[in-house]
Design an enzyme around this catalytic site. Sequence first.
Site, PDB file in Angstrom:
ATOM      1  N   CYS A 190     -13.225 -41.200  14.230  1.00 57.21           N
ATOM      2  CA  CYS A 190     -13.302 -39.876  14.680  1.00 57.21           C
ATOM      3  C   CYS A 190     -12.947 -38.875  13.481  1.00 57.21           C
ATOM      4  CB  CYS A 190     -12.116 -40.520  15.083  1.00 57.21           C
ATOM      5  SG  CYS A 190     -11.015 -42.128  14.893  1.00 57.21           S
ATOM      6  N   ARG A 198     -12.547 -53.181   8.588  1.00 58.58           N
ATOM      7  CA  ARG A 198     -10.734 -53.231   8.563  1.00 58.58           C
ATOM      8  C   ARG A 198     -10.389 -54.112   7.297  1.00 58.58           C
ATOM      9  NH1 ARG A 198      -9.586 -50.966  14.687  1.00 58.58           N
ATOM     10  NH2 ARG A 198     -10.482 -49.110  14.576  1.00 58.58           N
ATOM     11  N   GLN A 216     -18.322 -50.555  17.084  1.00 56.49           N
ATOM     12  CA  GLN A 216     -17.926 -49.765  17.905  1.00 56.49           C
ATOM     13  C   GLN A 216     -18.734 -49.403  18.520  1.00 56.49           C
ATOM     14  OE1 GLN A 216     -14.501 -48.050  15.923  1.00 56.49           O
ATOM     15  NE2 GLN A 216     -13.244 -49.192  16.338  1.00 56.49           N
ATOM     16  N   ASP A 256     -18.448 -45.835  19.872  1.00 58.99           N
ATOM     17  CA  ASP A 256     -17.060 -45.038  19.982  1.00 58.99           C
ATOM     18  C   ASP A 256     -18.015 -43.680  20.531  1.00 58.99           C
ATOM     19  OD1 ASP A 256     -14.920 -44.382  18.793  1.00 58.99           O
ATOM     20  OD2 ASP A 256     -15.130 -44.233  17.231  1.00 58.99           O
ATOM     21  N   HIS A 263     -16.572 -39.615  20.918  1.00 57.53           N
ATOM     22  CA  HIS A 263     -15.259 -38.546  21.711  1.00 57.53           C
ATOM     23  C   HIS A 263     -15.471 -37.389  22.609  1.00 57.53           C
ATOM     24  CE1 HIS A 263     -14.770 -41.145  18.040  1.00 57.53           C
ATOM     25  NE2 HIS A 263     -13.585 -41.139  18.713  1.00 57.53           N
ATOM     26  N   LYS A 274      -3.151 -43.174  27.458  1.00 56.75           N
ATOM     27  CA  LYS A 274      -4.401 -43.898  27.592  1.00 56.75           C
ATOM     28  C   LYS A 274      -3.788 -45.396  28.334  1.00 56.75           C
ATOM     29  CE  LYS A 274      -2.503 -48.464  24.516  1.00 56.75           C
ATOM     30  NZ  LYS A 274      -2.768 -48.706  23.463  1.00 56.75           N
ATOM     31  N   HIS A 280     -10.975 -40.370  22.061  1.00 58.16           N
ATOM     32  CA  HIS A 280     -11.416 -40.830  22.061  1.00 58.16           C
ATOM     33  C   HIS A 280     -11.549 -42.329  23.656  1.00 58.16           C
ATOM     34  CE1 HIS A 280      -9.835 -40.500  18.109  1.00 58.16           C
ATOM     35  NE2 HIS A 280      -8.853 -40.340  18.387  1.00 58.16           N
TER      36      HIS A 280
END
Length: 617
Positions: A302, A331, A349, A351, A353, A433, A479
């Site tokens: 992000c 991670r 990911q 991912d 946005h 979320k 996200h």
Amino acid sequence: MTGPEQETVSSVAATTPAPTAPVVLPKTSESENLLKIRHSMSHVMAMAVQKLFPKAQVTIGPWTEAGFYYDFDNPEPFTEADLKAIKKEMGKIIGRKLPLERIEVSREEAERRIKAQNEPYKLEILERLVEPITLYTLGEQWWDLCAGPHVANTSELNPKAFELESVAGAYWRGDETKAQLQRIYGTAWETADQLSEHRRRKEEALRRDHRRLGKDLDLFSIEDEAGAGLVFWHPRGARMRLLIEDFWRQAHFEGGYELLYTPHVADISLWKTSGHLDFYAESMFGPMEVDERQYQLKPMNCPFHVLTYASKLRSYRELPIRWAELGTVYRYERPGVMHGLMRVRGFTQDDAHVFCLPEQISDEILRILNLTERILSTFDFSNYEINLSTKPDKAIGDDSVWELATKGLIEALERKGWAYKIDEGGGAFYGPKIDLKIEDAIGRMWQCSTIQLDFNLPERFELDYIAADGSKQRPIMIHRAIFGSLERFFGIMTENYAGDFPFWLAPEQIRLLPVTDEVLGYVEELQSQLKAAGVRASIDRSGDRLGKLIRTGEQMKIPVLAVIGAKEAEQGAASLRSRRDGDLGVITKERLITTAQSANQDREASLCFDDSGNVGE
RNA sequence: GCCGAUGUAGCUCAGCUGGUAGAGCAACGCUUUCGUAAAGCGUGGGUCGCCUGUUCAAGUCAGGUCAUCGGCUCCA
């Protein structure tokens, strides 16, 4: 590739399930009787343990979806041999037909009884209990604090329908700062048939285990030398991943997204600004020093997308901006928690946005729900469980913003027509979320997709856009991830298909099996024509007999095996055997090529030929 | 990180109370040219996860370490 283990695996795969009436396993939550059985069984186990291990102190012993467990504090950990002895003792207790009796007692009475037995954990449990305090006796000697319900007599427990399955460490009250207890897991059913069905299901889950399949089908590995939780994609797995990614990209472009690539590391100040250093540090790999600057491996994408947004002045006319990236993040996971592809230290990911205006929230969420459905259903995941999580106690941002955003999420879900549950106060501190779980072929639920609103990052990075009135406004940031982690999704998908991948996704789609060497020339020609048409075709050149070629091909779960002998070579054809649909007959190579090609294009699960046009018999 | 178990050939595993390693499959070679789930014979392949120690001698015993598995905790 073929070990004795595999033989078992493939013979299970090859044999169709026995045609006898299927045993339906009742769920504890649906069967009062089963709930009683399991509750009582855990008491019987605790009594057995305390008889065999007088130093063992009891704690709690609830039922689970498939059985029960009981946590003990015992100076020595229990061994497999202990389990056998405990099981035997349980059998004896059941055989004694002991009554279970509910007794309501005063707090003082309960305390007195517990102190007489020196059971400190029970005392702690008692402190938290509210009246009425009940205990259940098991015969004359043994009792436990318990709300019940229980069977009336151990004669109602079937000694042939339970098993002690494993022993594991567990913390008192699930708190890792508290004492480590010994947990014994058991399974218990009404009938022996149910127990064997339960065992069959466990084997089925084992057969589908993506770690097993990953090795057998040569899809991926995790190498000790490189480190735990770091995935090596082998050619076959990589091919599949590429197909998944290609589809994902196509779906995103069609869904109005642009794609980004961002770095894997960045100056640590970025993570200070984003706040990750404060609240996420323990999940991050440590920083590295380069040219006297500290760099940080990214645990999330992000901040990079945020920086990209901030790279120039934005107008309200540009919004919504939808950016996606297959971003690989790292991670720190504690040793001992890694699990195949499901839990790793480096993963990708999917991912994205979305930066939008407040009034665009509902439309954007709906758009994400539609894309999510499109992508997940392509992998045959079409049962979803949806959770909407609202504002927690500790949260940033005004109530009005939360309300607006939550309303936007609800509106989108209503427009989509999806049922959802509300998890009151379950949102992140920075926004509400939607989480989505998918159901796999054997009924397990997996959470992959998540859609989160974020009031935090735009604030921290001071994102803005120029509104219609010329003022600077803060954009709404969403996200979202659909697969969540590509690695994890790959594992879930592999287990969902049990390694029997649909035609379009299989790394090796058609394996050509030459009956004799004489036909190799024709087989090679066919292979190159298939390849030219974008079909992943291979030749088994082992020189084994046909039976063996088929066996090997089936073990590798190749969707289509093409048997080619003199007859087929002469006809310019192939005799096709589909893993999913059986014998497809003799098909001309032209039809095979065009059918396979269009199956790829349409992402078909298998090749489908109508009956006209088959070659002879 | 914690509790327990495990780590021997590419895979699945055997190797008793210490005396420098075995099987099946796979691989390779030869013979067989074969029709829908395993042809026959032969050959090669392991510093027994890694380090340290005990011992005349360690796959085997002890300590440490790494990884895996079942859980706990945590989580995509």
